[in-house]
Design an enzyme around this catalytic site. Structure first.
Site, PDB file in Angstrom:
ATOM      1  N   LYS A   1       9.963  -7.525 -11.565  1.00 44.79           N
ATOM      2  CA  LYS A   1       8.466  -8.676 -12.765  1.00 44.79           C
ATOM      3  C   LYS A   1       7.422  -7.666 -11.856  1.00 44.79           C
ATOM      4  CE  LYS A   1       5.600 -11.794 -12.453  1.00 44.79           C
ATOM      5  NZ  LYS A   1       5.317 -10.531 -13.487  1.00 44.79           N
TER       6      LYS A   1
ATOM      7  N   GLU B   1       1.539  -6.814  -0.061  1.00 43.39           N
ATOM      8  CA  GLU B   1       0.386  -6.543   0.726  1.00 43.39           C
ATOM      9  C   GLU B   1      -0.484  -6.686  -0.917  1.00 43.39           C
ATOM     10  OE1 GLU B   1      -2.142  -4.062  -0.664  1.00 43.39           O
ATOM     11  OE2 GLU B   1      -1.356  -2.764  -2.040  1.00 43.39           O
TER      12      GLU B   1
ATOM     13  N   CYS C   1      -7.593  -1.898  -4.424  1.00 43.70           N
ATOM     14  CA  CYS C   1      -7.148  -2.818  -3.257  1.00 43.70           C
ATOM     15  C   CYS C   1      -7.959  -2.111  -2.483  1.00 43.70           C
ATOM     16  CB  CYS C   1      -6.252  -3.746  -3.095  1.00 43.70           C
ATOM     17  SG  CYS C   1      -4.710  -2.350  -2.866  1.00 43.70           S
TER      18      CYS C   1
ATOM     19  N   GLU D   1     -12.951 -10.648  -3.458  1.00 42.99           N
ATOM     20  CA  GLU D   1     -12.950  -8.956  -3.925  1.00 42.99           C
ATOM     21  C   GLU D   1     -13.750  -8.202  -5.169  1.00 42.99           C
ATOM     22  OE1 GLU D   1      -8.741  -7.018  -3.287  1.00 42.99           O
ATOM     23  OE2 GLU D   1      -8.530  -8.099  -3.801  1.00 42.99           O
TER      24      GLU D   1
HETATM   25  P1  ADP Z   1      -4.538 -10.026  -9.920  1.00 46.78           P
HETATM   26  O1  ADP Z   1      -5.561 -11.026 -10.047  1.00 46.78           O
HETATM   27  O2  ADP Z   1      -4.154  -8.866  -9.403  1.00 46.78           O
HETATM   28  O3  ADP Z   1      -4.065 -10.130 -11.304  1.00 46.78           O
HETATM   29  P2  ADP Z   1      -1.725 -11.867  -8.585  1.00 46.78           P
HETATM   30  O4  ADP Z   1      -1.375 -12.002  -8.319  1.00 46.78           O
HETATM   31  O5  ADP Z   1      -1.944 -12.293  -9.888  1.00 46.78           O
HETATM   32  O6  ADP Z   1      -3.042 -10.624  -8.945  1.00 46.78           O
HETATM   33  O7  ADP Z   1      -0.726 -10.688  -9.715  1.00 46.78           O
HETATM   34  C1  ADP Z   1      -0.232  -9.425  -9.105  1.00 46.78           C
HETATM   35  C2  ADP Z   1       0.891  -9.775  -9.861  1.00 46.78           C
HETATM   36  O8  ADP Z   1       1.998 -11.298  -9.185  1.00 46.78           O
HETATM   37  C3  ADP Z   1       1.726 -10.232 -11.431  1.00 46.78           C
HETATM   38  O9  ADP Z   1       2.722  -9.272 -11.715  1.00 46.78           O
HETATM   39  C4  ADP Z   1       1.367 -11.218 -11.907  1.00 46.78           C
HETATM   40  O10 ADP Z   1       2.267 -12.156 -13.262  1.00 46.78           O
HETATM   41  C5  ADP Z   1       2.437 -12.085 -10.717  1.00 46.78           C
HETATM   42  N1  ADP Z   1       2.173 -13.800 -10.627  1.00 46.78           N
HETATM   43  C6  ADP Z   1       1.136 -14.046 -10.328  1.00 46.78           C
HETATM   44  N2  ADP Z   1       0.779 -15.645 -10.232  1.00 46.78           N
HETATM   45  C7  ADP Z   1       1.978 -16.056 -10.128  1.00 46.78           C
HETATM   46  C8  ADP Z   1       3.295 -16.777  -9.432  1.00 46.78           C
HETATM   47  N3  ADP Z   1       2.787 -18.023  -9.914  1.00 46.78           N
HETATM   48  N4  ADP Z   1       4.457 -16.096  -8.952  1.00 46.78           N
HETATM   49  C9  ADP Z   1       4.973 -15.317  -9.170  1.00 46.78           C
HETATM   50  N5  ADP Z   1       4.010 -13.809  -9.777  1.00 46.78           N
HETATM   51  C10 ADP Z   1       3.192 -14.712  -9.662  1.00 46.78           C
END
Ligand code: ADP
Length: 484
Positions: A179, A254, A288, A385
């Site tokens: 995804k 990560e 990061c 961050e």
């Molecule tokens: P950022 O703040 O850099 O967007 P996130 O951790 O929110 O970091 O997002 C990183 C990845 O995790 C993206 O692909 C996002 O769609 C996905 N993501 C965010 N929330 C969830 C969740 N609850 N379950 C699964 N994937 C998630």
């Protein structure tokens, strides 16, 4: 070279077919440089994810059974196609993510390097024969693919993060459901176009842009998925890890960082300034491993800050596709709001703005390269961050103080040390609580070295000869020689 438009896909890639979401939903992908719509992409959900898991599970036995040399040859072909299409891939990446074209080209080259590296590693998955405890026994150790892998990737490196997960998994004999981040699915889908052209069998790699939580939950709750590899925020990583407990999945995370960039008085100041520019302002500060806290020895503090401010001020801020652009826009408005709020809090608590400090005249999500002096531990940007082009400078007097300040964070991803005293650089490098240390080096990501963190930055390593282990299980066979 592949014409750019043939690499744009508006559909998901499941079971070797390009398809829409079961409920027909789509999501607009926008160019962060001007907010314009690039195209709409299928926006999948839970049921689509389940279907993709089914395809990956079905494709697993045949892929796992292929000789390693065949999996390696596929990865090599894919790497070559990526390199041949570096220009259109880089342009697409810049359009959906915003980074300067030069950085996008470097990222595509890095994605190809991961594919090429793991093509080579695929053929080096050796087992062991361990001296047995009895004369009539033999102990054989095999390394086998973990099975179906779920990968969730972020928007800041839409191509490299995909390759860094997919390449070792495929090399090991795993199949995947990936995804991509909702902001940047186009690069992942473009890579799938080239994987198909390189001979990817149906179902071996499935790319499903869509709703984060429903898809994430479907992937994690599935017993068929044996491994989760995630790059993103610590908050989300923690949730995913907790949820993975139910199926006892193997997990690599990560996560966020809060990198200290330590400059000792004996450092080559010009090199330190260049390293800081590279580490801090690459990708508009949205990595990061970006320097998040610049710790500078008192006796060179003023000289270093003046030089850094002059260099930061000279950075060319422009849309990523504009010639000469060195800093593109931030990913979205909330990123701008966050950076602004962090600066306001710091200034309120005594920080001085040496250059920048606010939104750029270009408008939208462009932000001025910013250098702040007199930063202190009570400011929010010391713990947060920043994920933006803001360099806060802290002051230290002794080596011990520098290490203590550097480690005063729950994170532990990258650190940087600038010193011309090799003994000191090694001493400090060994002491720091983190996964990676750049010693007189401002950018250190490479396919040949293990990338990853400790503490709240997660666990697991990507790249290098260690990276493939994340996708392999050990199995031991105990054999009785006397048995008939
Ligand atoms: P950022 O703040 O850099 O967007 P996130 O951790 O929110 O970091 O997002 C990183 C990845 O995790 C993206 O692909 C996002 O769609 C996905 N993501 C965010 N929330 C969830 C969740 N609850 N379950 C699964 N994937 C998630």
């Amino acid at each position: 070279m592949t014409p750019p438009d043939t690499l744009i896909r508006r559909q998901a890639f499941v079971g070797g077919l390009w398809c829409d979401a079961l409920d027909g939903r789509r999501l607009a992908i926008t160019d962060p440089a001007d907010g314009s719509e690039i195209c709409e992409v299928a926006h999948l959900s839970r049921e689509d994810a389940k279907r993709a898991i089914g395809c990956a599970a079905e494709a697993l036995p045949a892929w796992r059974a292929r000789p390693a040399a065949e999996r390696a040859a596929f990865l090599r072909r894919w790497a070559d196609l990526v390199l041949e299409s570096i220009e259109p891939l880089a342009k697409l990446l810049t359009r959906e993510q915003g980074k300067p074209l030069a950085e996008a080209r470097a990222e595509i080259a890095q994605a190809a390097a991961f594919l090429g590296w793991f093509a080579e590693e695929a053929r080096r998955v050796y087992g062991d024969l361990i001296p047995a405890p009895r004369a009539d026994r033999r102990t054989l150790v095999l390394k086998q693919p973990v099975g179906v892998v779920a990968a969730i990737t972020p928007w800041n490196f839409p191509a490299a993060m995909v390759a860094r997960k997919v390449a070792p998994a495929l090399a090991a004999g795993c199949t995947l459901v990936l995804k991509p981040a909702p902001q940047t699915p186009l690069s992942a889908l473009a890579l799938a176009v080239l994987a198909e052209a390189a001979g990817l069998p149906p179902g071996v790699l499935n790319i499903i842009p869509g709703e984060a939580e429903p898809i994430g939950n479907a992937l994690i709750d599935s017993h068929a998925v044996r491994k989760l590899t995630f790059t993103g925020s610590t908050a989300v990583g923690r949730q995913l890890l907790a949820r993975s407990a139910a199926t006892l999945k193997r997990v690599s995370l990560e996560l966020g960082g809060n990198a200290p960039f330590i400059v000792f008085a004996d450092a080559d100041l010009d090199a330190a300034v260049e390293g800081a520019i590279e580490s801090k302002f690459r990708n508009s500060g949205q990595t990061c491993v970006c320097a998040n806290r610049l710790l500078v020895e008192d006796s060179i503090y003023d000289a270093f800050s003046a030089r850094l401010a002059a260099r930061a001020k000279a950075l060319v801020v422009a849309p990523g596709l504009a010639p000469g652009s060195q800093q593109g826009p931030l990913i979205d408005q909330s990123a701008v709001d966050k950076v602004e709020a962090l600066i306001a809090d710091a200034v309120d608590k005594g920080a001085r703005v040496l250059t920048g400090g606010g939104r750029h005249v270009l408008g939208g999500t462009f932000f001025q390269p910013t250098v702040l002096t007199e930063a202190t531990a009570d400011m929010q940007l010391c713990q947060a961050e920043i994920f933006g082009p803001v360099a806060p400078l802290y002051r230290f007097h002794t080596e011990n103080e520098a290490v203590a300040l550097a480690d005063a964070t729950p994170f532990g991803l990258a650190s940087y040390v600038y010193s011309s005293d090799l003994g000191r650089a090694l001493r400090v490098g060994e002491a720091l609580q983190c996964g990676m240390v750049g010693i007189n080096v401002g950018a250190m990501s490479t396919e040949t070295a293990p990338f990853g963190g400790v503490k709240d930055s997660g666990f697991g390593r990507e790249g290098s000869m260690y990276g493939i282990d994340e996708y392999l299980d050990l199995k031991y066979l105990s054999l009785d020689l006397s048995a008939r």
